[in-house]
Motif scaffolding. Structure first.
Motif, PDB file in Angstrom:
ATOM      1  N   ILE A 221      27.736  36.274  37.216  1.00 63.14           N
ATOM      2  CA  ILE A 221      28.482  35.900  38.423  1.00 63.14           C
ATOM      3  C   ILE A 221      29.527  34.836  38.095  1.00 63.14           C
ATOM      4  CG2 ILE A 221      28.289  34.685  40.640  1.00 63.14           C
ATOM      5  CD1 ILE A 221      25.616  36.164  41.053  1.00 63.14           C
ATOM      6  N   GLU A 222      29.130  33.850  37.293  1.00 62.90           N
ATOM      7  CA  GLU A 222      30.073  32.793  36.912  1.00 62.90           C
ATOM      8  C   GLU A 222      31.174  33.330  35.997  1.00 62.90           C
ATOM      9  OE1 GLU A 222      30.031  29.775  38.288  1.00 62.90           O
ATOM     10  OE2 GLU A 222      28.372  30.594  39.463  1.00 62.90           O
ATOM     11  N   ALA A 223      30.795  34.178  35.058  1.00 61.59           N
ATOM     12  CA  ALA A 223      31.797  34.745  34.138  1.00 61.59           C
ATOM     13  C   ALA A 223      32.799  35.622  34.893  1.00 61.59           C
ATOM     14  CB  ALA A 223      31.101  35.546  33.040  1.00 61.59           C
ATOM     15  N   GLU A 224      32.294  36.462  35.787  1.00 59.55           N
ATOM     16  CA  GLU A 224      33.189  37.289  36.594  1.00 59.55           C
ATOM     17  C   GLU A 224      34.123  36.413  37.426  1.00 59.55           C
ATOM     18  OE1 GLU A 224      30.126  41.043  37.437  1.00 59.55           O
ATOM     19  OE2 GLU A 224      30.276  39.369  38.833  1.00 59.55           O
ATOM     20  N   GLY A 225      33.563  35.342  37.970  1.00 55.90           N
ATOM     21  CA  GLY A 225      34.358  34.462  38.823  1.00 55.90           C
ATOM     22  C   GLY A 225      35.519  33.825  38.081  1.00 55.90           C
ATOM     23  N   ALA A 226      35.285  33.450  36.832  1.00 56.69           N
ATOM     24  CA  ALA A 226      36.355  32.832  36.052  1.00 56.69           C
ATOM     25  C   ALA A 226      37.497  33.816  35.816  1.00 56.69           C
ATOM     26  CB  ALA A 226      35.797  32.329  34.724  1.00 56.69           C
ATOM     27  N   VAL A 227      37.162  35.059  35.470  1.00 59.22           N
ATOM     28  CA  VAL A 227      38.199  36.071  35.246  1.00 59.22           C
ATOM     29  C   VAL A 227      38.873  36.437  36.568  1.00 59.22           C
ATOM     30  CG1 VAL A 227      38.672  38.385  34.376  1.00 59.22           C
ATOM     31  CG2 VAL A 227      36.937  36.968  33.250  1.00 59.22           C
ATOM     32  N   PHE A 228      38.059  36.565  37.607  1.00 59.41           N
ATOM     33  CA  PHE A 228      38.589  36.898  38.931  1.00 59.41           C
ATOM     34  C   PHE A 228      39.648  35.878  39.361  1.00 59.41           C
ATOM     35  CE2 PHE A 228      38.755  37.593  43.396  1.00 59.41           C
ATOM     36  CZ  PHE A 228      38.175  38.814  43.693  1.00 59.41           C
ATOM     37  N   ALA A 229      39.331  34.584  39.196  1.00 54.88           N
ATOM     38  CA  ALA A 229      40.265  33.533  39.606  1.00 54.88           C
ATOM     39  C   ALA A 229      41.558  33.600  38.801  1.00 54.88           C
ATOM     40  CB  ALA A 229      39.601  32.168  39.437  1.00 54.88           C
ATOM     41  N   ARG A 230      41.440  33.897  37.503  1.00 53.00           N
ATOM     42  CA  ARG A 230      42.633  33.982  36.662  1.00 53.00           C
ATOM     43  C   ARG A 230      43.513  35.158  37.085  1.00 53.00           C
ATOM     44  NH1 ARG A 230      43.218  36.983  32.183  1.00 53.00           N
ATOM     45  NH2 ARG A 230      40.975  37.125  31.766  1.00 53.00           N
ATOM     46  N   LEU A 231      42.892  36.326  37.316  1.00 53.00           N
ATOM     47  CA  LEU A 231      43.666  37.501  37.696  1.00 53.00           C
ATOM     48  C   LEU A 231      44.245  37.381  39.098  1.00 53.00           C
ATOM     49  CD1 LEU A 231      41.501  40.437  36.274  1.00 53.00           C
ATOM     50  CD2 LEU A 231      43.544  39.377  35.291  1.00 53.00           C
ATOM     51  N   LEU A 232      43.548  36.642  39.956  1.00 51.85           N
ATOM     52  CA  LEU A 232      44.028  36.485  41.327  1.00 51.85           C
ATOM     53  C   LEU A 232      45.394  35.821  41.366  1.00 51.85           C
ATOM     54  CD1 LEU A 232      43.405  36.814  44.329  1.00 51.85           C
ATOM     55  CD2 LEU A 232      42.260  34.586  44.263  1.00 51.85           C
ATOM     56  N   ASP A 233      45.684  34.977  40.405  1.00 56.50           N
ATOM     57  CA  ASP A 233      46.991  34.319  40.347  1.00 56.50           C
ATOM     58  C   ASP A 233      48.069  35.207  39.741  1.00 56.50           C
ATOM     59  OD1 ASP A 233      46.195  31.957  41.536  1.00 56.50           O
ATOM     60  OD2 ASP A 233      45.530  31.077  39.635  1.00 56.50           O
ATOM     61  N   GLY A 234      47.682  36.376  39.256  1.00 59.76           N
ATOM     62  CA  GLY A 234      48.646  37.266  38.612  1.00 59.76           C
ATOM     63  C   GLY A 234      49.416  38.099  39.619  1.00 59.76           C
ATOM     64  N   PRO A 235      50.537  38.647  39.195  1.00 65.26           N
ATOM     65  CA  PRO A 235      51.407  39.403  40.111  1.00 65.26           C
ATOM     66  C   PRO A 235      50.768  40.682  40.637  1.00 65.26           C
ATOM     67  CG  PRO A 235      52.161  39.624  37.836  1.00 65.26           C
ATOM     68  CD  PRO A 235      51.106  38.564  37.825  1.00 65.26           C
ATOM     69  N   GLU A 236      49.936  41.353  39.830  1.00 66.01           N
ATOM     70  CA  GLU A 236      49.348  42.613  40.275  1.00 66.01           C
ATOM     71  C   GLU A 236      48.394  42.404  41.440  1.00 66.01           C
ATOM     72  OE1 GLU A 236      49.344  45.423  36.347  1.00 66.01           O
ATOM     73  OE2 GLU A 236      47.829  43.836  36.453  1.00 66.01           O
ATOM     74  N   ALA A 237      47.523  41.402  41.322  1.00 59.96           N
ATOM     75  CA  ALA A 237      46.571  41.143  42.397  1.00 59.96           C
ATOM     76  C   ALA A 237      47.282  40.668  43.657  1.00 59.96           C
ATOM     77  CB  ALA A 237      45.538  40.108  41.949  1.00 59.96           C
ATOM     78  N   ARG A 238      48.246  39.758  43.496  1.00 58.04           N
ATOM     79  CA  ARG A 238      48.960  39.245  44.660  1.00 58.04           C
ATOM     80  C   ARG A 238      49.717  40.364  45.367  1.00 58.04           C
ATOM     81  NH1 ARG A 238      47.571  34.439  47.034  1.00 58.04           N
ATOM     82  NH2 ARG A 238      46.394  33.340  45.434  1.00 58.04           N
ATOM     83  N   SER A 239      50.326  41.246  44.611  1.00 56.93           N
ATOM     84  CA  SER A 239      51.055  42.353  45.204  1.00 56.93           C
ATOM     85  C   SER A 239      50.119  43.294  45.957  1.00 56.93           C
ATOM     86  CB  SER A 239      51.809  43.125  44.113  1.00 56.93           C
ATOM     87  OG  SER A 239      52.429  44.270  44.648  1.00 56.93           O
ATOM     88  N   ALA A 240      48.963  43.605  45.336  1.00 50.94           N
ATOM     89  CA  ALA A 240      48.019  44.524  45.965  1.00 50.94           C
ATOM     90  C   ALA A 240      47.441  43.938  47.244  1.00 50.94           C
ATOM     91  CB  ALA A 240      46.896  44.867  44.987  1.00 50.94           C
ATOM     92  N   LEU A 241      47.061  42.664  47.196  1.00 50.82           N
ATOM     93  CA  LEU A 241      46.485  42.024  48.379  1.00 50.82           C
ATOM     94  C   LEU A 241      47.507  41.919  49.500  1.00 50.82           C
ATOM     95  CD1 LEU A 241      44.381  39.208  46.697  1.00 50.82           C
ATOM     96  CD2 LEU A 241      43.521  41.267  47.810  1.00 50.82           C
ATOM     97  N   THR A 242      48.730  41.573  49.157  1.00 54.51           N
ATOM     98  CA  THR A 242      49.785  41.475  50.171  1.00 54.51           C
ATOM     99  C   THR A 242      50.059  42.839  50.782  1.00 54.51           C
ATOM    100  OG1 THR A 242      50.790  39.615  48.997  1.00 54.51           O
ATOM    101  CG2 THR A 242      52.162  40.773  50.592  1.00 54.51           C
TER     102      THR A 242
END
Length: 269
Positions: A221-242
């Motif tokens: 859970i902690e390992a996934e969270g670290a990667v999740f947080a890093r990718l969340l700041d990336g353009p692909e995630a921001r574009s998809a969520l928006t």
């Protein structure tokens, strides 16, 4: 306790209800905190011997509320989402899930921590993390391959293929599939059976079944969270969520699975 998460205790069973059907039970920060509090209260209450986790008869949980998530990013170990994930991963008493309609993202991954899962014929599990530029959460990158095998897990996590109720039963993700109107009654009946058994034996049996796995799940859970947080700041995630947020605000989706995906993105962080 917020009105969007309700808890009722009777006969040794605490029923925790996701109560935001107008938004497809998409989770907000407040709801995560309420879920964590509900599980903590159930753990500490000696009169509670089992928990039923349920949504609405039309939808279990559509994932995260995108707007709330973007406004309140879940960062740090004390964030409500983390509190809930730790609480359900560590919960010592049996948890029985009643699932009808879509279970998307966190709505699907939380089921991996439940001891018994009963699904309506309308139930569909969906893990759309990769399509949103993110990674799985709730320890699902560990738990799902363990439950269904690596190849089936790859279909769910990498391809994001939806899993209808019958396929979920075949894969061992749910215990039984039945008409939607019968799911909650069966879940309560099974929880009542568990509540009537010797409590120490039930708790110790669950602990032994999960011995050796819990630390690994919490670490994942902690390992996934670290990667999740890093990718969340990336353009692909921001574009998809928006894009999902824009689609949700433009009007209702065409069908139940599409509606679930557009109402909330998967998983907290």
């Amino acid at each position: 306790m917020t009105d969007t998460v309700r808890t009722h205790v009777t006969g040794g069973v605490a029923t925790v209800t996701l109560n935001r059907p107008a938004k497809k039970n998409a989770l907000t920060t407040t709801m995560y905190a309420a879920l964590a509090d509900a599980l903590q209260a159930a753990e500490l209450d000696a009169d509670v011997r089992a928990v039923v986790l349920r949504g609405d008869e039309t939808v279990f949980c559509a994932g995260n509320d995108v707007a709330d998530f973007l406004d309140h990013p879940q960062a740090g170990p004390e964030a409500p989402a983390y509190r809930f994930l730790r609480a359900i991963a560590r919960f010592p008493k049996p948890v029985v899930a009643a699932v009808c309609g879509p279970a998307v993202g966190i709505g699907a991954t939380m089921l991996l921590h439940c001891d018994l899962v009963y699904a309506g014929e309308s139930a569909t599990l969906l893990f759309p993390f990769v399509d949103l530029g993110l990674v799985p959460e709730a320890g699902s990158s560990l738990l799902l391959p363990e439950l269904v095998g690596r190849h089936r897990a790859a279909e769910a996590l990498l391809l994001g293929d939806p899993i209808p109720a019958a396929a979920a039963l075949d894969a061992g993700l749910v215990n039984q599939v039945l008409p939607d109107a019968e799911v909650l009654d069966l879940a309560h009946a099974q929880a009542a059976r568990l509540a009537a058994k010797p409590v120490a034996s039930v708790i110790e049996t669950k602990r032994l079944m999960r011995a050796g796995d819990q630390d690994a799940v919490l670490a994942r859970i902690e390992a996934e969270g670290a990667v999740f947080a890093r990718l969340l700041d990336g353009p692909e995630a921001r574009s998809a969520l928006t894009s999902f947020l824009r689609r949700d605000r433009s009007g209702p989706a065409a069908g139940p699975t599409a509606g679930a995906a557009s109402a909330g993105r998967p998983g907290p962080r």
